[in-house]
Structure formats: structure tokens, C-alpha cells
Scaffold this active site. Structure first.
Site, mmCIF file in Angstrom:
data_model
loop_
_atom_site.group_PDB
_atom_site.id
_atom_site.type_symbol
_atom_site.label_atom_id
_atom_site.label_comp_id
_atom_site.label_asym_id
_atom_site.label_seq_id
_atom_site.Cartn_x
_atom_site.Cartn_y
_atom_site.Cartn_z
ATOM 1 N N ASP A 157 -11.405 2.842 3.990
ATOM 2 C CA ASP A 157 -11.843 1.443 3.924
ATOM 3 C C ASP A 157 -13.366 1.346 3.809
ATOM 4 O O ASP A 157 -13.899 0.293 3.450
ATOM 5 C CB ASP A 157 -11.443 0.718 5.216
ATOM 6 N N GLN B 270 -4.939 -1.392 9.546
ATOM 7 C CA GLN B 270 -4.867 -2.741 8.982
ATOM 8 C C GLN B 270 -5.504 -3.762 9.923
ATOM 9 O O GLN B 270 -5.208 -3.790 11.112
ATOM 10 C CB GLN B 270 -3.397 -3.107 8.699
ATOM 11 N N LYS C 210 0.839 -1.207 0.000
ATOM 12 C CA LYS C 210 0.000 0.000 0.000
ATOM 13 C C LYS C 210 0.871 1.253 0.000
ATOM 14 O O LYS C 210 0.642 2.189 -0.764
ATOM 15 C CB LYS C 210 -0.919 0.014 1.236
HETATM 16 N N1 GUN Z 1 -7.085 -6.756 6.079
HETATM 17 C C1 GUN Z 1 -7.410 -7.510 5.008
HETATM 18 N N2 GUN Z 1 -8.104 -6.784 4.111
HETATM 19 C C2 GUN Z 1 -8.216 -5.540 4.626
HETATM 20 C C3 GUN Z 1 -8.812 -4.338 4.154
HETATM 21 O O1 GUN Z 1 -9.409 -4.267 3.072
HETATM 22 N N3 GUN Z 1 -8.699 -3.264 4.974
HETATM 23 C C4 GUN Z 1 -8.062 -3.329 6.180
HETATM 24 N N4 GUN Z 1 -8.036 -2.219 6.907
HETATM 25 N N5 GUN Z 1 -7.504 -4.431 6.635
HETATM 26 C C5 GUN Z 1 -7.579 -5.524 5.854
#
Ligand code: GUN
Length: 296
Positions: free
Chosen positions: A121, A98, A54
Site C-alpha cells: 500500500d 484493509q 483483490k
Molecule cells: N481502503 C480503501 N482504500 C484502501 C487502500 O488503498 N488500501 C487499504 N489498505 N485500505 C483501503
């Protein structure tokens, strides 16, 4: 193989290109650089890989990336204090915590402490409610990526029968809301659904998001249907570690009109949509026109 392959890798590159163009315009015309803060608590190896990816892609499209890595035993109060600081930082337009979080932290409490307009998100309860009532919201990245690919392939989705297999808060439920918003007739199927093969056989669009390797065989797929496979499952095959989806690709591709592969389908779209959401959040924060085609 009869089906058209929906190339998520190429599509994600196109989305990142559009994001980069918009970021360049924001910098030149408005003197603003969008910023994304990613918070990682602990050392889960898969999460570390995602967070690194990311950060790298955020910088590649010209945005500022702020990474906050906290110890696994960080207290809830300390995490909430960091989120409060990011909520009040005008150079941060998007915040992502996350998941999963270590067990001692209340995930709902933490997510709902993010300012909804910075919740890239789309997991904050306000954004869930806004999406559910058809109002402008931040939309969860994976379902947004699926919707973009479906719109790109079909144009209008109006009147199509769609089945979403899986009812998670992150994918299944928001995916169903987005398809409903595009005037599909939507069924949400799950582990207790009676006669799942029959439900899937009626669908023009199948979105599989259950996390069970190859559970949807080709003979469940209606001829010509579009299959979006959200699953990313690691299995052993012929002594090798391989990635497979929730759909049995080889047999489904014989029946489907179009299908996403795993890897290279939905996966790359998720981070591309995270970047798109960050630009959208930045534009909204500054009362500027939003990028077209990058939101629901
Ligand atoms: N962990 C796995 N997929 C995601 C996601 O799309 N967003 C976040 N914040 N954590 C994750």
C-alpha cells in the site's frame, strides 16, 4: 464532448497483462510465485467487496492470494501477531491491511508494524519518507495508477503546472510527491484554499481527490487540461443510485483535453497497481530485475 477519454479500465487490463507476464517468468525462470496477503478485520460491506476483488484478481494474474479474515473485536495484540507472522513468511511478498480498521485498533501502529518492503500500500512511514526524498519505495496504488495514466497520455510531465485537490495521506500527498518527482510545478489545494477556481484554472493537470460529488465544475478547467478524477461518490439522481466523481464530467469534458470517467477511470487502476507493487516487492526480495513501467 471535446476531451479524449482516458480509459482506466482498458489501461488496468494492460497493466494486469504485464503483471501476469512477469509472474509467469518468475515462476518459469526462478521457481518463485509472488504472494499477496490481505487482512480484513470486521465485516464492513464495502471492504468485503474490495477484499474479494483483490483476491480474485491476484489469482487471475497467477499469484498466490492469502486472505485473513478476523473478527471485528480482534485485539490489537492478535492483529500484530498475525502481521509479524506474515512479515516472517517468505512466501508472502506483499501485505495489505484493509482500512478502515475498527475504532479500537490504532491504524498508524498497525500499518507501521508491516515490514516496509512488504507494504504494498505504501502507507508505512518509511515508505512515505522514501517517496518524499525521491528514494526507491513502495508507492501508494491509487496515485501510482494516476501517474501511469498521465505518463501514458503525455510522455513527459516535465514543467507542467499540476494541481492536486485534496491532502489525504493515501492520495493527495503521495500524488503531489509523484508529480514533483516527474518535474511538475505542484500545488496542493484543500478545503481552506483561497480562490480554488482560480488555482484550478491555472493547471495543465488537475487531480481531484476530495470525495465530494461533482464539486469541480467545467468552468474551472483550463482549455486542454488533463483531468484525473479520483472521486468515487454514490448519489441519488433521477431516482437512481449512481456513481459520480469529484468532477462534473459533462461540463469538464467540454473544456479538458483529456479526462478520466467515473466509473472506469482511476478506480480499476488501484487494484492493478496493487498487483504491480506485489510483483515489484517479490523481485526486490529476491534481488531480481524489477518489471519496467510498473513502478514510479
Ligand atoms: N481502503 C480503501 N482504500 C484502501 C487502500 O488503498 N488500501 C487499504 N489498505 N485500505 C483501503
Amino acid at each position: 464532448m471535446a476531451a479524449t477519454l482516458i480509459d482506466g479500465k482498458a489501461f488496468a487490463a494492460k497493466v494486469r497483462g504485464q503483471v501476469a507476464e512477469h509472474v509467469a517468468r518468475l515462476k518459469e525462470q526462478n521457481g518463485i510465485t509472488p504472494g499477496l496477503a490481505v487482512v480484513l478485520v470486521g465485516e464492513d460491506p464495502a471492504s468485503q467487496v474490495y477484499v474479494r476483488s483483490k483476491g480474485k484478481q491476484t489469482v487471475e494474474v497467477g499469484m498466490n492470494s492469502y486472505e485473513h479474515k478476523l473478527e471485528a473485536d480482534t485485539s490489537e495484540a492478535d492483529l500484530l501477531a498475525l502481521i509479524d507472522q506474515l512479515n516472517n513468511d517468505p512466501s508472502v511478498h506483499g501485505i495489505l491491511v484493509q482500512l478502515p480498521l475498527p475504532k479500537h485498533l490504532d491504524e498508524d501502529l498497525v500499518i507501521n508494524s508491516i515490514a516496509p518492503e512488504k507494504d504494498v500500500d505504501g502507507f508505512h512511514i518509511s515508505n512515505v519518507g522514501l517517496l518524499g526524498t525521491g528514494q526507491k519505495s513502495m508507492v501508494p496504488c491509487t496515485p501510482l495508477g494516476c501517474l501511469m495514466m498521465l505518463r501514458d497520455h503525455h510522455g513527459s510531465l516535465s514543467g507542467m503546472d499540476a494541481v492536486v485537490i485534496g491532502r489525504s495521506n493515501i492520495v493527495g500527498k503521495p500524488m503531489a510527491q509523484l508529480l514533483l518527482g516527474d518535474s511538475c510545478t505542484v500545488t496542493i489545494a484543500h478545503s481552506r484554499t483561497k480562490d480554488l477556481p482560480d488555482v484550478v484554472r491555472r493547471a495543465d493537470i488537475v487531480v481531484a481527490a476530495v470525495g465530494r460529488p461533482e464539486m469541480v465544475p467545467g468552468d474551472w478547467i483550463k482549455d486542454g487540461a488533463t483531468v484525473i478524477d479520483v472521486g468515487i461518490n454514490r448519489i441519488e439522481r433521477d431516482g437512481k443510485n449512481v456513481l459520480v466523481g469529484d468532477v462534473d464530467f459533462a461540463s469538464a469534458a467540454e473544456r479538458a483535453g483529456a479526462i478520466t470517467p467515473v466509473p472506469g477511470g482511476v478506480g480499476p487502476m488501484t487494484i492493478a497497481c496493487l498487483l504491480a507493487n506485489t510483483v515489484t516487492a517479490c523481485c526486490r526480495a529476491n534481488n531480481l530485475a524489477e518489471p519496467e513501467g510498473l513502478t514510479a
